[in-house]
Design an enzyme around this catalytic site. Sequence first.
Site, short mmCIF file in Angstrom:
data_model
loop_
_atom_site.label_atom_id
_atom_site.label_comp_id
_atom_site.label_asym_id
_atom_site.label_seq_id
_atom_site.Cartn_x
_atom_site.Cartn_y
_atom_site.Cartn_z
N HIS A 274 0.85 -1.48 0.11
CA HIS A 274 -0.30 0.07 -0.25
C HIS A 274 0.75 1.14 -0.36
O HIS A 274 0.97 2.21 1.24
CB HIS A 274 -0.67 -0.63 1.14
CG HIS A 274 -1.99 0.85 0.70
ND1 HIS A 274 -3.28 -0.21 0.22
CD2 HIS A 274 -2.96 1.37 0.69
CE1 HIS A 274 -4.06 0.43 0.09
NE2 HIS A 274 -4.42 1.66 0.76
N TYR A 312 -12.55 -10.45 -6.63
CA TYR A 312 -11.22 -10.23 -6.61
C TYR A 312 -11.11 -9.47 -5.53
O TYR A 312 -10.01 -9.71 -4.85
CB TYR A 312 -11.63 -8.92 -7.62
CG TYR A 312 -10.47 -8.07 -7.74
CD1 TYR A 312 -8.67 -8.22 -7.75
CD2 TYR A 312 -10.36 -6.11 -7.29
CE1 TYR A 312 -8.38 -7.40 -8.23
CE2 TYR A 312 -10.04 -5.75 -7.11
CZ TYR A 312 -8.17 -6.41 -7.23
OH TYR A 312 -7.54 -5.13 -7.32
N TYR A 313 -12.36 -9.00 -4.73
CA TYR A 313 -11.97 -8.52 -2.95
C TYR A 313 -11.28 -9.54 -2.36
O TYR A 313 -10.56 -8.84 -1.20
CB TYR A 313 -12.46 -7.25 -2.61
CG TYR A 313 -12.32 -5.71 -3.18
CD1 TYR A 313 -11.20 -5.37 -2.96
CD2 TYR A 313 -13.41 -5.42 -3.78
CE1 TYR A 313 -11.00 -3.80 -4.14
CE2 TYR A 313 -13.59 -3.91 -4.60
CZ TYR A 313 -12.49 -3.29 -4.52
OH TYR A 313 -11.94 -2.64 -4.57
#
Length: 349
Positions: A274, A312-313
């Site tokens: 991140h 996806y998540y």
Amino acid sequence: MKTLLKEARELKNLKTREVAQLLGIDQALISKFESGSRKPTKDQVIKLATLLEIDFETIMVSWLKEKIIHEIGQNEFALKALRAAEQEIKFNSSPSVKKVSTILQQLLDEIDLCKAKLKTFPLIEANSITEALEVEYTFCSNWIEGNTLTLAETDLVINEGQTISGKSMREHLEAINHQEAIEFIQNRIKNNAPLGEPDVISLHTIILRGILPKEAGHYRSVAITIKDKSFSPCEPAAIPQEIEALFNWYEQNKNSVHPIILAATVKERLVATHPFINGNGKVSRLIMNYILLQHGYPIANIKANSDNRNLYYRTLKTAITKENKDSFVLFIAQIEKKNLENLTRTVKQ
């Protein structure tokens, strides 16, 4: 380590001469090991640990620590180098790409067969279809992040330069910038440029151009908390080392790991790190597709529907928090297979 060796020898009531005889090592060397004036080899450390009944992990940690200190000394970059090495060792020790399941291997084989068939079709026709798929990719990637432009509206903004009534300037810029990011990738690949950290920075600069100019191209300088608290991104100071370790791993594995596993793994690690306050999802998907395009695969486009987005998540979260990469790699492989099959059918028509 010298104290560790001497105390263990004395505890067993052995003289240096006796240790030397038992191990076939010169007595003078044993004395030097205990005085710290000479460092034993790894093989000698193993023999000493066995004879003197020293915990193997304890003595190896001590031996490696002294070996590292001896090599880097008081160099001004020593601590940064150690942090980078730590991240790379952690990453390289991950079993995520060491073994390929039977299901995944079968899927990868099917994908490669489909890819080979696609190469037999006329290039010009395939390229014209690819251009349409790039617009669709821009639409889908932005939709995942909340952009409300439709596919048709995205096409009008990108290819006709139109503005859409009722849509924000940000949404228009997101479409334009994302398409420019794809062109950036294509140019890099055309010029055989190596993939690395500068590409992450450049892509982030492009996608946030005119949207969040103060953030564009800059790693975050503050700690952040993810809404889903199942994982915590690294501290800001560690971001450069994390990114460096990631691309070191990429360089070491780019010719030995299947491109789809390679691309999915790099994407997942970027999200886990991140590095930015905003734009991590788009940048990581762009880097993933950069790798796929580099190896001759079409863009892996996650279609714009709730089921796909949720899956996806969910698989991405599992890969980050549980160190089980299989589900996410399988998800990307399945997406790539569907996209390849659709592309093949379209080209044949």
